[in-house]
Design an enzyme around this catalytic site. Sequence first.
Site, mmCIF file in Angstrom:
data_model
loop_
_atom_site.group_PDB
_atom_site.id
_atom_site.type_symbol
_atom_site.label_atom_id
_atom_site.label_comp_id
_atom_site.label_asym_id
_atom_site.label_seq_id
_atom_site.Cartn_x
_atom_site.Cartn_y
_atom_site.Cartn_z
ATOM 1 C CD GLU A 1 51.511 -19.226 -26.964
ATOM 2 O OE1 GLU A 1 51.400 -20.006 -27.924
ATOM 3 O OE2 GLU A 1 52.381 -19.371 -26.072
ATOM 4 C CB SER B 1 58.736 -23.376 -17.961
ATOM 5 O OG SER B 1 58.690 -22.144 -18.655
ATOM 6 C CE LYS C 1 53.576 -22.829 -26.888
ATOM 7 N NZ LYS C 1 53.842 -21.828 -25.878
ATOM 8 N N GLY D 1 56.769 -20.481 -21.585
ATOM 9 C CA GLY D 1 57.867 -20.005 -22.417
ATOM 10 C C GLY D 1 58.862 -19.129 -21.685
ATOM 11 C CG HIS E 1 47.793 -22.162 -25.810
ATOM 12 N ND1 HIS E 1 48.519 -20.993 -25.772
ATOM 13 C CD2 HIS E 1 48.587 -23.126 -25.280
ATOM 14 C CE1 HIS E 1 49.713 -21.261 -25.253
ATOM 15 N NE2 HIS E 1 49.778 -22.533 -24.948
ATOM 16 C CG ASN F 1 51.126 -26.091 -27.966
ATOM 17 O OD1 ASN F 1 51.014 -26.071 -29.193
ATOM 18 N ND2 ASN F 1 50.792 -25.061 -27.205
ATOM 19 C CD GLU G 1 49.528 -24.583 -21.167
ATOM 20 O OE1 GLU G 1 50.505 -25.314 -21.350
ATOM 21 O OE2 GLU G 1 49.067 -23.829 -22.052
#
Length: 241
Positions: free
Chosen positions: A98, A204, A11, A171, A96, A9, A165
């Site tokens: 985000e 991660s 991003k 991250g 996702h 991904n 996730e």
Amino acid sequence: MGNIIIAGNWKMYKTQAESLVFLKSFLPLVSDTPSDRQIVLCAPFTALAVLSQGLHGSRVAVGAQNIHWELEGAYTGEISAEMLRELGVRYVIVGHSERRQYFGDTDETVNQRLKRAQQSGLTPILCVGETKQQRDAGDTERVISTQIDQGLMGVNQDNLVIAYEPIWAIGTGDTCEAKEANRVIGGIRKRLDNAAVPIQYGGSVKPSNVDELMAQPEIDGALVGGASLEADTFARIVNFQ
Ligand code: PGA
């Protein structure tokens, strides 16, 4: 669908030129990857066309990071299924954390996006996961059950990938312990009608932890953010032992 699926991904990283540089180093590194592993690169919209071209005839598939539920219309800044399909896109990340956190995606819009992706012949990757606060409050199972049950209403479980996730692991370098990820993913599988849906772990994932994660019986793959940006690092993940 093969059961193991490793997706990068990207991003909001990589221009077209940077995407091509990545491909040049990445493709030779995955030429011997076992053929039962599906490799996917989920790139920004602007890089999809060059990636599609560059990956034509390879075993790496192209994915997008969002999709709108309407076929077309006055939805400034959104992207339609047909626009993605025309570029050779086969996968799309939906929900996702985000997108949920910064752009207002809810279980309801996630559900609509999933259905549109499937109706248009794309395979959606549904992301679910709890925050640190929710985990500390003992709410992990409840949060994920809601995301799964509401997200998957009316969704075809024969053309679907799920990514667990945990938001606190995204991250941060702070990976979820492999056994714990396996436990939560096992719980997700129990809620599904189709136990064969591939369920990835994300958060991660890196060369130093991928082997242990992929050794877990419930984990069918990985959704990889930061570590998918470098060709050699992502290739090492795809070529997990
Ligand atoms: P990360 O991101 O690998 O950088 O933690 C994973 C993701 O957000 O999909």
